[in-house]
Scaffold this motif. Structure first.
Motif, mmCIF file in Angstrom:
data_model
loop_
_atom_site.group_PDB
_atom_site.id
_atom_site.type_symbol
_atom_site.label_atom_id
_atom_site.label_comp_id
_atom_site.label_asym_id
_atom_site.label_seq_id
_atom_site.Cartn_x
_atom_site.Cartn_y
_atom_site.Cartn_z
ATOM 1 N N ALA A 1 46.902 49.048 78.771
ATOM 2 C CA ALA A 1 47.810 49.267 77.639
ATOM 3 C C ALA A 1 47.069 49.155 76.313
ATOM 4 C CB ALA A 1 48.954 48.273 77.695
ATOM 5 N N ASP A 2 46.153 48.196 76.201
ATOM 6 C CA ASP A 2 45.397 48.039 74.955
ATOM 7 C C ASP A 2 44.542 49.271 74.676
ATOM 8 O OD1 ASP A 2 46.484 45.539 74.555
ATOM 9 O OD2 ASP A 2 44.738 44.436 75.302
ATOM 10 N N GLU A 3 43.960 49.837 75.722
ATOM 11 C CA GLU A 3 43.140 51.031 75.521
ATOM 12 C C GLU A 3 44.003 52.219 75.093
ATOM 13 O OE1 GLU A 3 39.688 53.703 77.714
ATOM 14 O OE2 GLU A 3 40.950 52.365 78.936
ATOM 15 N N VAL B 1 49.305 50.450 65.352
ATOM 16 C CA VAL B 1 49.887 50.673 66.663
ATOM 17 C C VAL B 1 51.402 50.602 66.618
ATOM 18 C CG1 VAL B 1 50.093 49.707 68.985
ATOM 19 C CG2 VAL B 1 47.840 49.915 67.922
ATOM 20 N N LYS B 2 51.932 49.639 65.862
ATOM 21 C CA LYS B 2 53.374 49.393 65.889
ATOM 22 C C LYS B 2 54.201 50.553 65.334
ATOM 23 C CE LYS B 2 53.017 44.364 65.837
ATOM 24 N NZ LYS B 2 53.464 44.241 67.230
ATOM 25 N N ALA B 3 53.543 51.506 64.681
ATOM 26 C CA ALA B 3 54.278 52.660 64.154
ATOM 27 C C ALA B 3 54.339 53.807 65.155
ATOM 28 C CB ALA B 3 53.621 53.140 62.858
ATOM 29 N N LEU B 4 53.740 53.647 66.320
ATOM 30 C CA LEU B 4 53.556 54.768 67.235
ATOM 31 C C LEU B 4 54.634 54.831 68.305
ATOM 32 C CD1 LEU B 4 49.693 54.513 67.663
ATOM 33 C CD2 LEU B 4 50.960 56.139 66.260
ATOM 34 N N ARG B 5 55.088 56.054 68.570
ATOM 35 C CA ARG B 5 56.117 56.310 69.582
ATOM 36 C C ARG B 5 55.476 57.153 70.691
ATOM 37 N NH1 ARG B 5 61.174 55.466 67.112
ATOM 38 N NH2 ARG B 5 62.225 56.867 68.571
ATOM 39 N N VAL B 6 55.560 56.662 71.907
ATOM 40 C CA VAL B 6 54.888 57.295 73.037
ATOM 41 C C VAL B 6 55.919 57.644 74.108
ATOM 42 C CG1 VAL B 6 53.078 57.058 74.773
ATOM 43 C CG2 VAL B 6 52.834 55.933 72.554
ATOM 44 N N ALA B 7 55.885 58.889 74.578
ATOM 45 C CA ALA B 7 56.758 59.317 75.666
ATOM 46 C C ALA B 7 56.004 59.167 76.985
ATOM 47 C CB ALA B 7 57.189 60.766 75.463
ATOM 48 N N VAL B 8 56.610 58.463 77.927
ATOM 49 C CA VAL B 8 56.006 58.197 79.231
ATOM 50 C C VAL B 8 56.906 58.789 80.307
ATOM 51 C CG1 VAL B 8 55.133 56.407 80.777
ATOM 52 C CG2 VAL B 8 55.105 56.036 78.296
ATOM 53 N N ASP B 9 56.304 59.467 81.285
ATOM 54 C CA ASP B 9 57.148 60.107 82.305
ATOM 55 C C ASP B 9 57.415 59.206 83.498
ATOM 56 O OD1 ASP B 9 54.593 60.227 83.364
ATOM 57 O OD2 ASP B 9 54.645 62.360 83.847
ATOM 58 N N GLY C 1 53.306 48.097 84.093
ATOM 59 C CA GLY C 1 52.662 48.957 83.106
ATOM 60 C C GLY C 1 53.514 49.162 81.870
ATOM 61 N N THR C 2 54.819 49.352 82.069
ATOM 62 C CA THR C 2 55.727 49.528 80.939
ATOM 63 C C THR C 2 55.758 48.284 80.058
ATOM 64 O OG1 THR C 2 57.103 51.058 82.218
ATOM 65 C CG2 THR C 2 58.114 50.031 80.300
ATOM 66 N N SER C 3 55.826 47.116 80.669
ATOM 67 C CA SER C 3 55.842 45.865 79.902
ATOM 68 C C SER C 3 54.560 45.704 79.109
ATOM 69 C CB SER C 3 56.032 44.670 80.838
ATOM 70 O OG SER C 3 57.297 44.726 81.471
ATOM 71 N N ALA C 4 53.435 46.080 79.717
ATOM 72 C CA ALA C 4 52.149 45.946 79.025
ATOM 73 C C ALA C 4 52.070 46.889 77.825
ATOM 74 C CB ALA C 4 51.011 46.222 79.998
ATOM 75 N N LEU C 5 52.571 48.101 77.975
ATOM 76 C CA LEU C 5 52.547 49.041 76.848
ATOM 77 C C LEU C 5 53.401 48.522 75.689
ATOM 78 C CD1 LEU C 5 52.860 52.370 78.862
ATOM 79 C CD2 LEU C 5 50.888 51.683 77.477
ATOM 80 N N LEU D 1 53.648 49.401 71.358
ATOM 81 C CA LEU D 1 54.101 50.783 71.374
ATOM 82 C C LEU D 1 55.602 50.878 71.613
ATOM 83 C CD1 LEU D 1 51.250 52.310 73.565
ATOM 84 C CD2 LEU D 1 51.478 52.465 71.077
ATOM 85 N N TYR D 2 56.232 51.847 70.968
ATOM 86 C CA TYR D 2 57.632 52.167 71.238
ATOM 87 C C TYR D 2 57.649 53.260 72.292
ATOM 88 C CZ TYR D 2 62.318 54.049 70.812
ATOM 89 O OH TYR D 2 63.574 54.503 71.102
ATOM 90 N N LEU D 3 58.373 53.049 73.405
ATOM 91 C CA LEU D 3 58.336 53.977 74.521
ATOM 92 C C LEU D 3 59.610 54.811 74.620
ATOM 93 C CD1 LEU D 3 56.794 51.751 77.346
ATOM 94 C CD2 LEU D 3 55.641 53.105 75.586
ATOM 95 N N GLY D 4 59.424 56.069 74.963
ATOM 96 C CA GLY D 4 60.528 56.967 75.255
ATOM 97 C C GLY D 4 60.266 57.700 76.559
#
Length: 408
Positions: free
Chosen positions: A120-122, A135-143, A149-153, A158-161
């Protein structure tokens, strides 16, 4: 019926670089219309679609061993098993290959939390460097990602969608090269179907018959088959029974669903039926076939550009109430044998629209039917595949008309 080899007469040469370029362009266009700064893909079919890269695809579907990062404003980074570059060779869309950091138990054991944190850090650092932002401004879409893994991201800031709707929308319209690849997969499937038909004899098992489709697919450069749907006799009703060691008897129906992933990772979702060891189906068998055939022909004609999915469902032909009702009027097909849209309900659920939308030029759709009485005995599944053109559906697979089943 003697089958020698695949008919390649309808196959144009496929420009693989253009195939990959055009698919990535569709992904980038969906990203531009979204709020996300990056896509993080674990679904192996989505990775293949976006990059063209394949590596141990079936095993990697189960184990989180390779993934792909697509920043909005930067090059694609493929995180590969052991950092191997071979799967990315010749694929200009991939800017960098790095070693993946798997955290699933077989690879990580008691260190899974540490490995997930490193992963997640990488990911967070890579996206932040691309966007020159925190990092805190970033929104990442994960399939597709497991709980660890989700908890680590999220812990990495990261904000996840959800990336799956975005990827399904990107994949819904097929490019010219994709349609050519789908034609190639269908040709492989139809060769395998012909070989099964030629080999069918009373006394052979369902497994032995179905193995010929697998063999043909691999022999012709195909990849895998998603299901094991082949059954005979009483096992054809109800549908969704997998191939078994049952011995096929003379006069029995054999029905099958290819669900085949052929060359270049494209699907052929064709269904059909044979009668074992006789030249003419029985009246009851012919009635089943005619009902399924007529339903498919009626419902295919409804697939006109601009027609809404709800309108299609309202006009769709249904079998009488004494028959099992197949749950779907039509569905998309591409790099898997079930993609957006799904026009109809889901198995085991009340029928109804689960996707809103309309038929669009360039969609590749499959239309199927299952005919089998609730009272039991035999049933059969039919399905064909088509592409939507400006003036309506164009069939990609062979006609379902079969003189063994159809009245003169």
């Amino acid at each position: 019926m003697h089958v020698e080899s695949m008919d390649r007469s309808n196959q144009a040469a496929i420009d693989v670089n253009k195939l990959c370029h055009d698919r990535l362009a569709r992904v980038r266009a969906e990203m531009e219309a979204s709020e996300f700064d990056a896509l993080l893909l674990f679904d192996q079919v989505n990775i293949r679609y976006a990059t063209g890269a394949r590596n141990m695809q079936i095993w990697a579907m189960r184990n989180t061993v390779r993934y792909c990062l697509i920043p909005r404003d930067g090059p694609i980074v493929l995180f590969e098993i052991g950092g191997r570059r071979e799967p990315a060779e010749g694929l200009p869309s991939i800017g960098e290959v790095r070693p993946a950091r798997p955290w699933f138990h077989y690879y990580a054991g008691e260190h899974a939390d540490t490995y997930a944190r490193d992963f997640a850090d990488e990911i967070a650092a890579t996206i932040a460097a691309t966007h020159h932002s925190s990092v805190k401004a970033l929104r990442v879409a994960v399939d597709r990602c497991d709980a660890r893994g989700t908890s680590a991201l999220r812990a990495a800031g990261l904000y996840l969608g959800d990336a799956q709707p975005l990827m399904e929308q990107a994949r819904r319209i097929k490019t010219t090269e994709e349609v050519a690849a789908i034609r190639q997969a269908i040709a492989v499937a139809e060769l395998g179907i012909g070989r099964m038909h030629e080999a069918l004899r009373p006394g052979m098992t369902e497994n032995a018959l179905f193995s010929l489709l697998h063999q043909t697919n691999i022999e012709q450069g195909g990849e895998y088959i998603e299901t094991r749907l082949l059954s005979s006799g009483h096992r054809t009703n109800p549908w969704y029974q997998e191939a078994s060691g049952k011995v096929i008897a003379k006069g029995e129906i054999v029905s099958f669903d290819c669900d085949l992933i052929g060359p270049l990772g494209y699907g052929a979702d064709l269904c059909g039926a044979f009668v074992c060891g006789v030249e003419r189906a029985s009246p009851a068998q012919r009635d089943l076939y005619r009902r399924a055939y007529d339903q498919i022909e009626h419902n295919t004609a409804l697939l006109q550009p601009g027609s809404s999915f709800r309108e299609i469902l309202e006009k769709a032909q249904r079998l009488p109430a004494t028959y099992h009702q197949f749950h779907r009027v039509a569905h998309g097909n591409g790099m898997s044998t079930g993609e957006f849209p799904a026009i109809g309900g889901r198995p085991g659920f009340q029928e109804g629209p689960i996707h809103d939308g309309e038929i669009e030029e360039g969609m590749v759709l499959c239309v199927g039917s299952y005919a089998g009485l609730h009272a039991g005995h035999e049933g059969l599944k039919l399905e064909h595949q088509l592409v939507i053109r400006e003036n309506g559906p164009e069939r990609l697979s062979k006609s379902l008309w079969d003189g063994v089943f159809m009245d003169p």
